[in-house]
Design an enzyme around this catalytic site. Structure first.
Site, PDB file in Angstrom:
ATOM      1  N   TYR A   6     -10.887 -14.381  17.391  1.00 21.01           N
ATOM      2  CA  TYR A   6     -10.313 -15.063  15.645  1.00 21.01           C
ATOM      3  C   TYR A   6      -9.515 -15.975  16.876  1.00 21.01           C
ATOM      4  O   TYR A   6      -8.119 -15.301  17.705  1.00 21.01           O
ATOM      5  CB  TYR A   6      -9.622 -14.160  15.010  1.00 21.01           C
ATOM      6  CG  TYR A   6     -10.416 -13.503  13.693  1.00 21.01           C
ATOM      7  CD1 TYR A   6     -11.596 -13.775  14.458  1.00 21.01           C
ATOM      8  CD2 TYR A   6     -10.405 -14.004  12.597  1.00 21.01           C
ATOM      9  CE1 TYR A   6     -13.198 -13.255  13.529  1.00 21.01           C
ATOM     10  CE2 TYR A   6     -11.460 -14.026  10.919  1.00 21.01           C
ATOM     11  CZ  TYR A   6     -12.277 -12.842  12.212  1.00 21.01           C
ATOM     12  OH  TYR A   6     -13.201 -12.916  11.006  1.00 21.01           O
ATOM     13  N   GLY A  61       5.705  -7.841 -13.218  1.00 25.63           N
ATOM     14  CA  GLY A  61       5.553  -7.243 -12.758  1.00 25.63           C
ATOM     15  C   GLY A  61       4.190  -7.127 -11.980  1.00 25.63           C
ATOM     16  O   GLY A  61       3.541  -7.899 -11.507  1.00 25.63           O
ATOM     17  N   ASP A  62       4.799  -5.865 -10.205  1.00 24.35           N
ATOM     18  CA  ASP A  62       3.320  -5.656  -9.886  1.00 24.35           C
ATOM     19  C   ASP A  62       2.137  -4.628 -11.019  1.00 24.35           C
ATOM     20  O   ASP A  62       2.291  -3.971 -11.321  1.00 24.35           O
ATOM     21  CB  ASP A  62       3.244  -4.564  -8.426  1.00 24.35           C
ATOM     22  CG  ASP A  62       4.338  -3.960  -8.644  1.00 24.35           C
ATOM     23  OD1 ASP A  62       5.339  -3.616  -9.099  1.00 24.35           O
ATOM     24  OD2 ASP A  62       3.322  -2.546  -8.850  1.00 24.35           O
ATOM     25  N   ASP A  97      -3.080  -6.779   3.703  1.00 27.77           N
ATOM     26  CA  ASP A  97      -1.989  -6.331   2.717  1.00 27.77           C
ATOM     27  C   ASP A  97      -2.125  -6.547   1.673  1.00 27.77           C
ATOM     28  O   ASP A  97      -1.677  -6.589   0.984  1.00 27.77           O
ATOM     29  CB  ASP A  97      -0.485  -6.304   3.321  1.00 27.77           C
ATOM     30  CG  ASP A  97       0.019  -4.842   2.252  1.00 27.77           C
ATOM     31  OD1 ASP A  97       1.078  -4.994   2.502  1.00 27.77           O
ATOM     32  OD2 ASP A  97      -0.725  -4.241   2.673  1.00 27.77           O
ATOM     33  N   ASN A 138       0.679  -5.891  -4.042  1.00 24.74           N
ATOM     34  CA  ASN A 138       0.738  -6.763  -3.678  1.00 24.74           C
ATOM     35  C   ASN A 138       0.037  -7.517  -5.174  1.00 24.74           C
ATOM     36  O   ASN A 138       0.028  -8.660  -4.549  1.00 24.74           O
ATOM     37  CB  ASN A 138       0.854  -6.849  -2.437  1.00 24.74           C
ATOM     38  CG  ASN A 138       1.287  -6.748  -1.522  1.00 24.74           C
ATOM     39  OD1 ASN A 138       2.329  -6.769  -1.694  1.00 24.74           O
ATOM     40  ND2 ASN A 138       1.345  -6.346  -0.125  1.00 24.74           N
TER      41      ASN A 138
END
Length: 984
Positions: free
Chosen positions: A558, A666-667, A781, A786
């Site tokens: 890449y 929130g997450d 990630d 996330n």
């Protein structure tokens, strides 16, 4: 004396004859007051024929004439009959007048059909508030709002004429009423609105929609348009053509602008097919009360197109190796060049990092620049610029000579009383020889050195047209008293040298003295310490954006876009003073995310809660550059409902601030763990009742580095009837969901969690990853930590690395000199450090396992050690999580395929999950995704420019060696309509 009296009597007879007497009106007086609906009769007596007029009107109804007397009779008087009536003697034009009042008990002021008064600036304006009763006192002018009159406003009150405002100004505009006092009572008229039209203060300004010079080829069409504005319609606009030109057609248009009744005029001159004799100056003239303004255009008509080149540089240029050179060519051409190119020694040049080609055009001037970056010796030669427009062409040549430092390429001797020295460089090196008595010393720098000039033979061995010239010099040794001979090669003030020892001598020296040994040892120790410190510094983790955007694929490798090279559009800039910071949502080793209120982000009066990313005050320049790179990548990606979208940035006048959407829940990881106790499970293949899930201690604690939830979590059992009704209305589309109660509908912390919610989270993340893949972006990630949640339980993908301390986060394991989320990584990422779209698919499968285990850590109970790596290599995969439907576990298994090519793309994952969603959930997602996003002011237009990205097939690519995604300057913002959802 008697003669004078006779003349006086005669003159008096002619002066005061009966026909010149003034008419008389009955009843006598200056005015007459008539009651409402009462009859009115006026008589006018004179010597000759009389006629009634009313305020300059030639005819009045109800008039009868008999024997020099005129009678005006009105059977029922009303306020419309009010006014001044004039009796006119038709022959002598002598006149008498009387004013008629018609008393109306209900209307102290005569009703008027006129409520809008229009006046020119500087003129007098009349407010027609006529009193119906002459006994009205203290006639005044006031504003409708009872505020003070404008400064400088002067008026004259009159019961017969109303109120006259003198010298009206623009500031006098507004609503006015007439007031007075009648029989101890305050009275007022109806409202009058005064509008003042400005008058011009200067000659009109002409706007020309054409350059100062227009070039055309014979038989082409000419269109010239000039525009002007004036505060009123008293303006003239015309075109004046040069003498000898053919008649031109001129089209004009006029319109009134809403601002201050300004009138806009335009005039377009049109010649269908120009001729050579039409060459000349065409002038547009605009005239108003203040004068005349002109603007002109010069027209040149040619038989055919032309090109004239004007090179900025000289034809022959010398430049030192390692320096950069800019070659420039300027062309005056019509039409503009269809083709333009640079070549080197007959080979075409393309825009690269070593050869940067820049083109510009303005009107009839075209310029091209070739920047040669850090020239090498091999780049000396002939550079040619060629351009053509079909009718003409230009060809300009630059000859570049690269100056190189001198270099001693070989030397030998003394052999048979002769030494030889060969040097190369450009231009040809000048070789000189020096003798001196000091051993191993540069003789040329000694005071007592001797230059050898007689016994020297110098020849040129090799002299290419472009490149280094090789020169050989030989000298015969005849002076035995000297011990050192120096060969010095000089090119453009730079030197290279070599030394020859004429006779071998034993020179005593203290090379290995104790002082020297100690100094060398100390230096070695210091160097070792510096190396260790540098290694430790390099081992220290540095903040960098996880998301990578692919520029091209070379085989299986890449090529990523350097985010620092992406443009930053300053239309995203937001004033710092409009931010009010609140609590910290997350904090890490490099920076933090803070809740803030942004004033004026969407429009001037808006107030919006946002999240602001910022670095710590101790951040290094590399970390500042990384945050700026993250900002540029977010601009490049554009908006999507399932990613945390950029709203603005502050890059000027302080530290960089990145303003993004605020996600109140929130997450996803902590949200799932918080909702375990209230989870309602239902599977497709079996019945499952309400369950209370005991929190596992190792999973129950909130993440130390998680995104702070800004709404209180539900306590106890939230399975009340109201929560059930809300959930049912959300799923079934009941009338409970209203636009006016949107905030109440989205108060999701009070609602329980069920399998449909888990499917919705999975679907939304897949949609977001499908969008990132379409932008050739790799996340690297992807995990529940996330994923952020906002109102309506909308899932948004983010990169939360800035506010997470990976040194204390157990999910990140040391591997080599980095900390990596190993349990979320694909085998090729773990063992080969390869990150692809397919490795993101693997991580998505781990994320699904997190979702349907309600926030458990993947591979539970397994530490990341050699045994873990061995199991992954051997094909070990996790069992289905407790609450996953069988179809969702099949998706997980397909995401974990050992062969990256067999893993489904996110497009297929979206299709498979969509088949499991209820129609209500699909409908809710479509409603959210079709909404117009909240865009900051001034960005809507800029966001319409997008870069056409074509996704790559990453693993096992069989395409040609290079498939560039971005071609030079084709980096723009993402386009509009990122929220349209196509249903499968």
């Amino acid at each position: 004396m008697e003669y004078h009296w006779i003349l006086l009597c005669v003159s008096l007879c002619f002066t005061f004859h009966p026909g010149d007497t003034k008419p008389t009106i009955t009843p006598a007086g200056t005015y007459v007051v008539v009651s409402l609906n009462a009859p009115l009769e006026l008589q006018c007596q004179g010597e000759k024929a009389m006629q009634w007029q009313r305020e300059e009107r030639p005819k009045v109804r109800g008039e009868t004439k008999v024997d020099g007397k005129s009678t005006l009779y009105i059977p029922k008087a009303h306020p419309a009959h009010m006014g001044r009536y004039i009796c006119l003697e038709e022959t002598s034009q002598e006149r008498a007048s009387i004013y008629i009042y018609v008393k109306d008990p209900d209307n102290p002021f005569r009703k008027s059909m006129v409520s809008n008064i229009l006046s020119r600036e500087g003129d007098s304006a009349s407010i027609p508030c006529l009193a119906t009763d002459p006994s009205l006192e203290n006639l005044q002018l006031k504003t409708c709002s009872s505020k003070a009159l404008a400064s400088g406003l002067h008026f004259s009150p009159s019961l017969e004429q109303g109120i006259i405002i003198h010298n009206t100004q623009k500031s006098y505009e507004g609503c006015y009423v007439c007031t007075g006092r009648l029989k101890e009572t305050n009275v007022r008229s109806h409202d009058y609105h005064l509008t003042v039209r400005p008058v011009p203060v200067a000659p009109p300004v002409i706007m020309m929609q054409a350059p100062k010079r227009v070039i055309l080829i014979r038989d082409e069409s000419l269109y010239l348009t000039c525009n002007t504005t004036n505060v009123n319609g008293n303006i003239k606009l015309k075109w004046v053509a040069p003498l000898g030109s053919q008649p031109a057609k001129v089209d004009g248009s006029s319109r009134i602008l809403t601002e201050n009744f300004t009138q806009a005029r335009s005039a377009t001159l049109h010649i269908a097919a120009v001729r050579i004799q039409d060459t000349g100056r065409y002038q547009c003239e605009a005239e108003n009360e203040k004068g005349v303004s002109t603007q002109s255009v010069w027209l040149d008509v040619f038989e055919k197109g032309f090109m004239y080149s004007n090179p900025v540089n000289n034809g022959t240029i010398q430049v030192r190796a390692g320096e950069s050179l800019l070659l420039s060519v300027s062309i005056e051409a019509y039409p503009m060049p269809r083709s333009a190119s640079w070549s080197f020694m007959g080979r075409g040049l393309h825009n690269t990092s070593d050869h940067v080609i820049t083109t510009r055009s303005h009107e009839y001037t075209y310029s091209s620049e070739l920047k040669l970056v850090r020239l090498k010796m091999s780049e000396g030669g002939v550079y040619t610029f060629q351009a053509s427009n079909g009718d003409a062409s230009v060809n300009h040549t630059f000859t570049i000579f690269v100056i190189s430092k001198p270099e001693i390429v070989s030397h030998e001797g003394p052999v048979d009383g002769q030494v030889r020295c060969v040097a190369e460089g450009f231009p040809a090196p000048q070789i000189t020889w020096y003798y001196c008595e000091q051993p191993y010393a540069r003789c040329s720098q000694q005071v007592n050195a001797t230059q050898e000039e007689q016994n020297v033979i110098t020849v040129t061995l090799f002299s290419p047209l472009f490149g280094k010239t090789e020169v050989e010099s030989r000298v015969n040794i005849s002076r035995g008293r000297f011990s050192t001979l120096e060969c010095v090669a000089t090119v453009e003030g730079e030197q290279a040298f070599t030394l020859f020892s004429i006779s071998e001598r034993t020179i005593s020296h203290d090379l290995f003295s104790p002082l020297l040994i100690g100094s060398v040892s100390a230096a070695c120790i210091l160097c070792l310490i510096l190396i260790v410190l540098f290694y430790k510094y390099m081992q220290k983790p540095k903040y960098q954006i996880q998301w990578k955007v692919i520029e091209g694929i070379h085989g299986n490798n890449y090529v990523y876009i350097d985010p620092t090279q992406l443009p930053y559009d300053h239309q995203w800039e937001f004033p710092r003073k409009n931010l009010r910071f609140g609590k910290t949502l997350g904090s890490g080793a490099f920076g933090k995310v803070v809740e803030a209120t942004a004033y004026g982000l969407a429009n001037e009066d808006s107030m919006m809660t946002v999240a602001v990313k910022m670095l710590k005050s101790s951040a290094h320049s590399t970390e500042k550059e990384a945050l700026m790179s993250e900002l540029k990548v977010l601009i490049y990606l554009g908006n999507h409902i399932n990613i945390v979208n950029l709203l603005g940035a502050c890059t000027v006048g302080g530290p960089t601030l990145v303003i993004t959407e605020y996600c109140c829940f929130g997450d996803l990881l902590n949200f799932l763990r918080r909702k375990r106790e209230s989870f309602i499970c239902f599977k497709l293949e079996e019945d499952c009742h309400y369950r209370n899930i005991m929190l596992q201690r190792e999973m129950a604690g909130d993440s130390l580095n998680g995104y702070m939830t800004m709404r209180p979590s539900a306590a106890g059992k939230p399975s009340s009837s109201s929560s059930s009704e809300k959930r049912r209305s959300l799923r079934e589309g009941s009338p409970y969901v209203e636009e006016d109660s949107e905030s109440e509908m989205f108060d999701e912390d009070s609602l329980s969690l069920d399998t449909e919610d888990l499917l919705s989270f999975s679907y939304q993340v897949a949609k977001g990853m499908e969008f990132l893949t379409s932008k050739n972006c790799i996340h690297r990630d992807l995990a529940a930590r996330n994923i952020l949640l906002t109102q309506g339980r909308v899932a948004k993908i983010c990169d939360f690395g800035l506010a997470r301390d990976i040194n204390t986060d157990s999910n990140y394991v040391v591997k080599g000199n980095a900390r990596l989320p190993v349990k979320w990584m694909s085998p090729e990422s773990i063992f080969e450090c390869v990150y692809t779209f397919e490795s993101d698919v693997w991580s998505y499968g781990i994320l699904l396992w997190e979702i349907f285990s309600l926030g458990n850590s993947p591979y539970p109970g397994m530490p990341v050690d050699a045994k873990f790596y061995k199991l992954i290599k051997e094909g070990y995969r996790m069992d289905a999580p407790e609450f996953a439907p069988s179809e969702m576990y099949q998706i997980m298994r397909s995401c974990w395929d050992a062969d990256p090519l067999n893993r489904p793309p996110f497009r297929k994952v979206v299709e498979r999950i969509e088949q499991q969603l209820s129609d209500t959930t699909k409908h809710i997602y479509l409603n959210f995704s079709s909404r117009v996003p909240v865009m900051p002011r001034g960005r809507e237009e800029s966001s319409t420019h997008s870069m056409a990205s074509q996704p790559f097939n990453s693993a096992g690519n069989n395409s040609p060696p290079s498939r560039p995604l971005l071609l030079h300057h084709e980096v723009f913002l993402e386009g509009t309509e990122p929220f349209r959802v196509q249903r499968v």
